[in-house]
Motif scaffolding. Sequence first.
Motif, PDB file in Angstrom:
ATOM      1  N   THR A  20      12.436 -40.974  25.983  1.00  0.00           N
ATOM      2  CA  THR A  20      11.199 -41.286  26.683  1.00  0.00           C
ATOM      3  C   THR A  20      10.765 -40.065  27.485  1.00  0.00           C
ATOM      4  OG1 THR A  20      11.837 -43.617  26.897  1.00  0.00           O
ATOM      5  CG2 THR A  20      10.074 -42.831  28.345  1.00  0.00           C
ATOM      6  N   PHE A  21       9.463 -39.756  27.445  1.00  0.00           N
ATOM      7  CA  PHE A  21       8.915 -38.631  28.197  1.00  0.00           C
ATOM      8  C   PHE A  21       8.063 -39.164  29.343  1.00  0.00           C
ATOM      9  CE2 PHE A  21       9.592 -37.061  23.879  1.00  0.00           C
ATOM     10  CZ  PHE A  21      10.343 -35.916  24.133  1.00  0.00           C
ATOM     11  N   GLY A  22       8.457 -38.806  30.584  1.00  0.00           N
ATOM     12  CA  GLY A  22       7.709 -39.236  31.755  1.00  0.00           C
ATOM     13  C   GLY A  22       6.516 -38.338  32.028  1.00  0.00           C
ATOM     14  N   PRO A  23       5.708 -38.669  33.041  1.00  0.00           N
ATOM     15  CA  PRO A  23       4.480 -37.911  33.324  1.00  0.00           C
ATOM     16  C   PRO A  23       4.716 -36.480  33.803  1.00  0.00           C
ATOM     17  CG  PRO A  23       4.905 -39.545  35.042  1.00  0.00           C
ATOM     18  CD  PRO A  23       5.855 -39.839  33.920  1.00  0.00           C
ATOM     19  N   GLU A  24       5.912 -36.191  34.318  1.00  0.00           N
ATOM     20  CA  GLU A  24       6.205 -34.845  34.814  1.00  0.00           C
ATOM     21  C   GLU A  24       6.873 -33.961  33.765  1.00  0.00           C
ATOM     22  OE1 GLU A  24       5.081 -33.963  37.747  1.00  0.00           O
ATOM     23  OE2 GLU A  24       4.327 -36.011  37.981  1.00  0.00           O
TER      24      GLU A  24
END
Length: 222
Positions: A162-166
């Motif tokens: 999963t890739f977060g917003p940062e």
Amino acid sequence: MTFHRRLFVLATALFAATAALADTSAFETGGDHFISGGTVNEVVNTAGDAFIAARTANAEGTSGGDLHVVGAHVSVGTSAAGDLYGIGGWVGIRGRVADDLTVAGFSVRTEATSETGGNARLAGSSVTIEGPVAGALMVTGVDVILNAPIGGDVRIVAHAITFGPEATIGGTLTYHTETEIAVPERVIPADRVRFEKATMIDAWDGIDGIRGEMPVLPTFMS
């Protein structure tokens, strides 16, 4: 034995090993600091390397050299002028590491306050990266969450990513999963992404590789 169960066995073995460390023992030699015990809350202040082993290990302060922490529950807010090595059931990194970070555990997390000046190597069932890494990042896990800027190349072996917003990647991304995933363009352009099919057996091999980076602890901690 599955990857998840092997990590559980590792965490259980660590708990059993550190449970015997009931009394706190601390000494210094050659500029290095050594401490062990059942529960250790240590403010590190040493010009050399520091070694901590405990069932519950909470480390703060500053290490002028490398920092080594092992335990069932490990929380590190120490600023390390060298490398940081951590292994445990649950491992949380909150401090700054001038050089490389190497961590293995059942659950591994780098907080947003943590910064790694060199490369980071992380392994666990659940791995969350929120602290920025100036160099390269290698991660092996079942569930991996990347939510931090990475300056160099990234290699991930996982069941789910999963890739977060940062999350941003300055180098290339090579990821190994059972099926190809969609990597957001905001994280990295598509021409710098490489997918290689992998299984959780490959993930366990990655764990062994990261464990190989761990130096041997002094005999009084083993």
